[in-house]
Motif scaffolding. Sequence first.
Motif, PDB file in Angstrom:
ATOM      1  N   TYR A 192       0.840  -1.204   0.000  1.00  0.00           N
ATOM      2  CA  TYR A 192       0.000   0.000   0.000  1.00  0.00           C
ATOM      3  C   TYR A 192       0.876   1.255   0.000  1.00  0.00           C
ATOM      4  CZ  TYR A 192       0.980  -0.060   5.054  1.00  0.00           C
ATOM      5  OH  TYR A 192       1.610  -0.076   6.274  1.00  0.00           O
ATOM      6  N   ARG A 228      -8.124  -8.724   7.131  1.00  0.00           N
ATOM      7  CA  ARG A 228      -9.535  -8.806   7.473  1.00  0.00           C
ATOM      8  C   ARG A 228     -10.315  -7.618   6.909  1.00  0.00           C
ATOM      9  NH1 ARG A 228     -11.994  -6.248  11.459  1.00  0.00           N
ATOM     10  NH2 ARG A 228     -14.125  -6.939  11.786  1.00  0.00           N
ATOM     11  N   PRO A 283     -13.864  -6.046   7.099  1.00  0.00           N
ATOM     12  CA  PRO A 283     -15.048  -6.226   7.947  1.00  0.00           C
ATOM     13  C   PRO A 283     -16.296  -6.454   7.100  1.00  0.00           C
ATOM     14  CG  PRO A 283     -14.189  -3.967   8.110  1.00  0.00           C
ATOM     15  CD  PRO A 283     -13.291  -4.704   7.177  1.00  0.00           C
ATOM     16  N   ILE A 301     -10.604   3.592   5.448  1.00  0.00           N
ATOM     17  CA  ILE A 301     -11.295   3.115   6.652  1.00  0.00           C
ATOM     18  C   ILE A 301     -10.270   2.431   7.542  1.00  0.00           C
ATOM     19  CG2 ILE A 301     -13.158   1.640   7.543  1.00  0.00           C
ATOM     20  CD1 ILE A 301     -14.466   1.975   4.714  1.00  0.00           C
ATOM     21  N   GLY A 326      -5.061   2.513  12.088  1.00  0.00           N
ATOM     22  CA  GLY A 326      -3.935   1.854  12.768  1.00  0.00           C
ATOM     23  C   GLY A 326      -2.658   2.191  12.004  1.00  0.00           C
ATOM     24  N   GLY A 332      -3.212   2.495   8.095  1.00  0.00           N
ATOM     25  CA  GLY A 332      -3.988   3.665   7.672  1.00  0.00           C
ATOM     26  C   GLY A 332      -3.198   4.946   7.881  1.00  0.00           C
ATOM     27  N   THR A 359      -8.054  -2.114   7.743  1.00  0.00           N
ATOM     28  CA  THR A 359      -8.812  -2.611   8.904  1.00  0.00           C
ATOM     29  C   THR A 359      -8.126  -3.780   9.615  1.00  0.00           C
ATOM     30  OG1 THR A 359     -10.141  -3.746   7.232  1.00  0.00           O
ATOM     31  CG2 THR A 359     -11.103  -1.799   8.248  1.00  0.00           C
ATOM     32  N   GLY A 360      -6.888  -4.040   9.276  1.00  0.00           N
ATOM     33  CA  GLY A 360      -6.088  -4.953  10.090  1.00  0.00           C
ATOM     34  C   GLY A 360      -6.246  -6.429   9.784  1.00  0.00           C
ATOM     35  N   ASN A 411     -10.203  -7.026  17.988  1.00  0.00           N
ATOM     36  CA  ASN A 411     -10.661  -6.458  16.712  1.00  0.00           C
ATOM     37  C   ASN A 411     -11.471  -7.449  15.883  1.00  0.00           C
ATOM     38  OD1 ASN A 411      -8.369  -8.070  16.268  1.00  0.00           O
ATOM     39  ND2 ASN A 411      -7.913  -7.039  14.360  1.00  0.00           N
TER      40      ASN A 411
HETATM   41  P1  NAP Z   1      -4.952  -2.321  13.038  1.00  0.00           P
HETATM   42  O1  NAP Z   1      -3.878  -1.762  13.882  1.00  0.00           O
HETATM   43  O2  NAP Z   1      -5.712  -3.486  13.535  1.00  0.00           O
HETATM   44  O3  NAP Z   1      -5.929  -1.126  12.688  1.00  0.00           O
HETATM   45  C1  NAP Z   1      -7.151  -1.374  12.066  1.00  0.00           C
HETATM   46  C2  NAP Z   1      -7.950  -0.091  12.010  1.00  0.00           C
HETATM   47  O4  NAP Z   1      -9.168  -0.366  11.344  1.00  0.00           O
HETATM   48  C3  NAP Z   1      -8.330   0.438  13.395  1.00  0.00           C
HETATM   49  O5  NAP Z   1      -8.313   1.835  13.347  1.00  0.00           O
HETATM   50  C4  NAP Z   1      -9.740  -0.099  13.582  1.00  0.00           C
HETATM   51  O6  NAP Z   1     -10.527   0.656  14.470  1.00  0.00           O
HETATM   52  C5  NAP Z   1     -10.260   0.029  12.162  1.00  0.00           C
HETATM   53  N1  NAP Z   1     -11.388  -0.866  11.917  1.00  0.00           N
HETATM   54  C6  NAP Z   1     -11.399  -2.215  11.998  1.00  0.00           C
HETATM   55  N2  NAP Z   1     -12.621  -2.687  11.698  1.00  0.00           N
HETATM   56  C7  NAP Z   1     -13.388  -1.621  11.431  1.00  0.00           C
HETATM   57  C8  NAP Z   1     -14.745  -1.455  11.071  1.00  0.00           C
HETATM   58  N3  NAP Z   1     -15.557  -2.498  10.951  1.00  0.00           N
HETATM   59  N4  NAP Z   1     -15.199  -0.202  10.872  1.00  0.00           N
HETATM   60  C9  NAP Z   1     -14.372   0.845  11.011  1.00  0.00           C
HETATM   61  N5  NAP Z   1     -13.095   0.772  11.365  1.00  0.00           N
HETATM   62  C10 NAP Z   1     -12.601  -0.457  11.566  1.00  0.00           C
HETATM   63  O7  NAP Z   1      -4.384  -2.758  11.592  1.00  0.00           O
HETATM   64  P2  NAP Z   1      -3.124  -2.189  10.793  1.00  0.00           P
HETATM   65  O8  NAP Z   1      -3.136  -0.725  10.750  1.00  0.00           O
HETATM   66  O9  NAP Z   1      -3.089  -2.917   9.501  1.00  0.00           O
HETATM   67  O10 NAP Z   1      -1.895  -2.628  11.662  1.00  0.00           O
HETATM   68  C11 NAP Z   1      -1.781  -3.930  12.187  1.00  0.00           C
HETATM   69  C12 NAP Z   1      -0.380  -4.140  12.688  1.00  0.00           C
HETATM   70  O11 NAP Z   1       0.486  -4.393  11.594  1.00  0.00           O
HETATM   71  C13 NAP Z   1       0.249  -2.959  13.376  1.00  0.00           C
HETATM   72  O12 NAP Z   1      -0.206  -2.769  14.680  1.00  0.00           O
HETATM   73  C14 NAP Z   1       1.710  -3.303  13.270  1.00  0.00           C
HETATM   74  O13 NAP Z   1       2.071  -4.263  14.211  1.00  0.00           O
HETATM   75  C15 NAP Z   1       1.767  -3.904  11.879  1.00  0.00           C
HETATM   76  N6  NAP Z   1       2.100  -2.853  10.903  1.00  0.00           N
HETATM   77  C16 NAP Z   1       3.338  -2.336  10.990  1.00  0.00           C
HETATM   78  C17 NAP Z   1       3.689  -1.333  10.134  1.00  0.00           C
HETATM   79  C18 NAP Z   1       5.053  -0.768  10.239  1.00  0.00           C
HETATM   80  O14 NAP Z   1       6.003  -1.445  10.550  1.00  0.00           O
HETATM   81  N7  NAP Z   1       5.191   0.472  10.040  1.00  0.00           N
HETATM   82  C19 NAP Z   1       2.801  -0.846   9.195  1.00  0.00           C
HETATM   83  C20 NAP Z   1       1.546  -1.404   9.135  1.00  0.00           C
HETATM   84  C21 NAP Z   1       1.193  -2.419   9.999  1.00  0.00           C
HETATM   85  P3  NAP Z   1     -10.641   0.235  16.026  1.00  0.00           P
HETATM   86  O15 NAP Z   1      -9.308   0.601  16.612  1.00  0.00           O
HETATM   87  O16 NAP Z   1     -11.776   1.000  16.522  1.00  0.00           O
HETATM   88  O17 NAP Z   1     -10.874  -1.258  16.044  1.00  0.00           O
END
Ligand code: NAP
Length: 544
Positions: free
Chosen positions: A62, A159, A161, A194, A197, A200, A389-390, A508
Amino acid sequence: MNSLQRHPVDAHSNRPTEFDAVVAGAGFAGLYMLHRLRELGLSVRVFEMGDGVGGTWYWNRYPGARCDVESMQYSYSWSEELQQEWQWTERYPAQAEILRYINHVADRFDLRRDIQLETAVTAARYDENIERWLVETDRGDRVSAKFLIMATGCLSAARVPDMKGLEYFRGKWYHTGDWPHEPVDFTGQRVALIGTGSSGIQAAPVIAAQAAHLYVFQRTPNFTIPAWNEPLPAEKQKEWKKNYAEHRRKARDTRSGILYEYSQRGAFDVSEEERQREFEARWARGGANFTHAFNDLFLSKKSNDTAAEFVRNKIRSIVRDPKVAELLCPHNHPIGTKRICVDTDYYKTFNRDNVTLVDIRHSPIEEITPSGLCTRDGKYELDSLVFATGYDAVTGSILRIDVRGRGGRVLAEKWAEGPRTYLGLMTAGFPNFFIITGPGSPSVLTNVVVSIEQHVEWIAACLRHMKENQEDVIEATPHAENHWVEHVNEVAEKTLFPSANSWYMGANIPGKPRVFLPYVGGFNNYSKICNEVVAENYRGFTFG
Ligand code: NAP
């Protein structure tokens, strides 16, 4: 004897069907595991879903994708030649650079010939009569192996949603963790992002710079610290490389496997001015080092509040519209108890005329329409949707495989109330089944490459031990597993981590048990425990 045993070569593909070990996944974990298994003289087949190696870094293409651990640390340490010859270009490596690195490793160590791409392991059953795993893939492979090793990654089951109407959306939609391989051009488009984390937060500034308008749909604001990413001068790299082994050794002796400036002081051991000075200095240096400004930020809410309020004040000073700034200020979790984000210009992005922050905590998304989406209070016309959305973290990529152990026991059933492992490496009732950075190990709380190396080396040493002692089967005892699960929970309960609704807790994923997934006792302490277990003749394991 099973049919797989009688036909060691598949009649149609002419491919072997019997291996000493099968490894699922060809990211950082799978590649190193393959290398070490080969050194032991074992025959190995690695199955990888993607059409290339790299795992996370293969899928996460991304805009803005970048590692939040510095380049000189987020790399393998097991080959001195490799770490000396590879040149990084930036302080924090971008996704494309890490993918180039991991492809270089695959070539340099001639790993590809044992990797079968575009093939997902779908099922694995332990046959007690022959003491082998029977492994099936979505390509119709049926192979058997003495050892089965999950190198499936902690953040690889992306995932999306359930959102009403998504199938009728006329524009294009994407998930950050499954991004197209061809460039996506948002020029002139109205884009919805959307999720706020790490993904995003990295994607927003880059998409905003391209799109006609970016709507950021935020349910929960997160804390993020600036990366201050910059080119990595050759001289600086050369200096670091002079003492590479020593840097690595020091990193392994820390809680997170990362060289940060770990403070020995509590937040209230110093005056208010001193505290602010410390936070300012760390903000100016950038990155997750900020959360180690004081040694009690993960233990004391009062101390944590001082760091959280510092960041909230930064947000208020950067974002011009006070209402938007307040909406971006996290209040519902202590800083660091959800994975801290590291960004480039995230808060500044909300000063742009073409960016709108939409609060979906108070006005949730109700449905996706053919031309956009509706929240409870508003309607948005959109050309593209980006889901950040993780993941179904830590357990998702293991449990999407139908794994059955002794007596046909289904792993998903065993883990229905939360994952149970011994050291995050093995789970009782599933002999010769190893997990790299599994639940109950430090994994996602660390520099994951350091954790991967420690697990791979532990598993390799274990298999060598078995070979030397003519043991065929290793298994964790239920007793050792129970103790370990208790210990993992006990350590987590002493921290502020369980107070956040985070993916660390499985919070989540609707219906996922609320269990703190990683081991928070620290990488250094954890690896010491793993070594002690070995020294005590593999305490808590049985051999057969
Ligand atoms: P995430 O931390 O799980 O964030 C997901 C986001 O989506 C949260 O803001 C969540 O809100 C929102 N969300 C989920 N379901 C939703 C729904 N049904 N409606 C609206 N919003 C929704 O996922 P991520 O950003 O992909 O990161 C995951 C992990 O990957 C990170 O914590 C990190 O460990 C790793 N990562 C690392 C890097 C890096 O090294 N720089 C970069 C990307 C990812 P809520 O908080 O309200 O649930």
